[in-house]
Design a protein around this motif. Structure first.
Motif, PDB file in Angstrom:
ATOM      1  N   THR A 195      -7.962   4.084   5.897  1.00 12.81           N
ATOM      2  CA  THR A 195      -6.706   4.832   5.934  1.00 12.81           C
ATOM      3  C   THR A 195      -5.579   3.896   5.527  1.00 12.81           C
ATOM      4  O   THR A 195      -5.676   2.674   5.712  1.00 12.81           O
ATOM      5  N   TYR A 196      -4.515   4.461   4.963  1.00 16.76           N
ATOM      6  CA  TYR A 196      -3.372   3.664   4.519  1.00 16.76           C
ATOM      7  C   TYR A 196      -2.111   4.200   5.162  1.00 16.76           C
ATOM      8  O   TYR A 196      -1.871   5.407   5.191  1.00 16.76           O
ATOM      9  N   THR A 197      -1.291   3.280   5.660  1.00 16.21           N
ATOM     10  CA  THR A 197      -0.003   3.631   6.237  1.00 16.21           C
ATOM     11  C   THR A 197       1.056   2.762   5.582  1.00 16.21           C
ATOM     12  O   THR A 197       0.993   1.526   5.679  1.00 16.21           O
ATOM     13  N   ALA A 198       2.016   3.393   4.922  1.00 10.54           N
ATOM     14  CA  ALA A 198       3.096   2.637   4.298  1.00 10.54           C
ATOM     15  C   ALA A 198       4.008   2.077   5.391  1.00 10.54           C
ATOM     16  O   ALA A 198       4.258   2.725   6.408  1.00 10.54           O
ATOM     17  N   ASP A 199       4.498   0.876   5.188  1.00 10.57           N
ATOM     18  CA  ASP A 199       5.390   0.227   6.145  1.00 10.57           C
ATOM     19  C   ASP A 199       6.787   0.816   5.998  1.00 10.57           C
ATOM     20  O   ASP A 199       7.306   0.930   4.894  1.00 10.57           O
ATOM     21  N   THR A 200       7.406   1.174   7.108  1.00 14.15           N
ATOM     22  CA  THR A 200       8.737   1.779   7.064  1.00 14.15           C
ATOM     23  C   THR A 200       9.856   0.740   7.113  1.00 14.15           C
ATOM     24  O   THR A 200      10.986   1.039   6.766  1.00 14.15           O
ATOM     25  N   LYS A 201       9.543  -0.488   7.524  1.00 13.05           N
ATOM     26  CA  LYS A 201      10.569  -1.516   7.675  1.00 13.05           C
ATOM     27  C   LYS A 201      10.612  -2.498   6.513  1.00 13.05           C
ATOM     28  O   LYS A 201      11.649  -3.049   6.200  1.00 13.05           O
ATOM     29  N   VAL A 202       9.473  -2.757   5.897  1.00 14.13           N
ATOM     30  CA  VAL A 202       9.386  -3.721   4.801  1.00 14.13           C
ATOM     31  C   VAL A 202       9.040  -2.959   3.529  1.00 14.13           C
ATOM     32  O   VAL A 202       8.057  -2.213   3.494  1.00 14.13           O
ATOM     33  N   ARG A 236       2.850 -10.809  -2.345  1.00 17.51           N
ATOM     34  CA  ARG A 236       3.739 -11.733  -1.642  1.00 17.51           C
ATOM     35  C   ARG A 236       3.110 -12.175  -0.318  1.00 17.51           C
ATOM     36  O   ARG A 236       3.192 -13.328   0.069  1.00 17.51           O
ATOM     37  N   PHE A 237       2.487 -11.237   0.381  1.00 18.36           N
ATOM     38  CA  PHE A 237       1.885 -11.545   1.677  1.00 18.36           C
ATOM     39  C   PHE A 237       0.665 -10.666   1.876  1.00 18.36           C
ATOM     40  O   PHE A 237       0.650  -9.493   1.498  1.00 18.36           O
ATOM     41  N   GLN A 253       1.824  -6.966   1.270  1.00 18.10           N
ATOM     42  CA  GLN A 253       3.171  -6.782   0.739  1.00 18.10           C
ATOM     43  C   GLN A 253       3.181  -7.304  -0.687  1.00 18.10           C
ATOM     44  O   GLN A 253       2.747  -8.427  -0.953  1.00 18.10           O
ATOM     45  N   THR A 254       3.670  -6.477  -1.609  1.00 14.97           N
ATOM     46  CA  THR A 254       3.737  -6.883  -3.007  1.00 14.97           C
ATOM     47  C   THR A 254       5.104  -7.488  -3.308  1.00 14.97           C
ATOM     48  O   THR A 254       6.062  -7.292  -2.565  1.00 14.97           O
TER      49      THR A 254
END
Length: 135
Positions: free
Chosen positions: A25-32, A62-63, A81-82
């Motif tokens: 499953t994939y969850t997009a980050d809301t803060k970054v 990036r991370f 994180q791209t």
């Protein structure tokens, strides 16, 4: 004696598709921005470290890091994180998986070639030794 509290061994690696269990499953980050977390069900450090190391080779990443929430919970959380908004975490993960598949195919071919070479050399030597014994 069977333990009543012990989970079935197969629960560590077989998906329960009857109850709607999915592999990823994939969850997009809301803060970054340009970041997200993939949750791999029924996976461990083996796939986590492989994916992390392959992702770190990508200049668009990036991370990346992974964690296992608990030793008895068979899930792996992989954060990516791209470096730009033009490349998504889903794209870099897909690319990393394809690259790992290519590396695996290359290694399989090299091992098969080495085994064939070894067999050829040892069959030739073994045949020569047998011929010398039968003079």
């Amino acid at each position: 004696m069977a333990s009543a509290n012990r989970p079935e061994r197969s629960a560590a690696f077989l998906l329960d598709e009857d109850n709607g269990e999915v592999k990823v499953t994939y969850t997009a980050d809301t803060k970054v921005s340009n970041a997200g977390t993939f949750c791999f069900n029924k996976e461990d450090h083996t796939i986590g470290n492989l994916l992390r190391m392959q992702l770190l080779r990508d200049p668009h990443v990036r991370f990346t890091g992974y964690m296992l929430p608990h030793p008895l919970i068979h899930k792996l959380n992989l954060k990516i994180q791209t470096s730009s908004s033009q490349v998504t975490p889903v794209e870099v993960l897909s690319s990393a998986i394809v690259d790992l598949g290519s590396e695996t195919d290359y290694l399989t071919d090299k091992v098969a070639d080495a085994i064939a070479k070894w067999r050829k050399e040892n069959d030739a030597e073994g045949g020569a030794e047998e011929d010398a014994m039968n003079f």
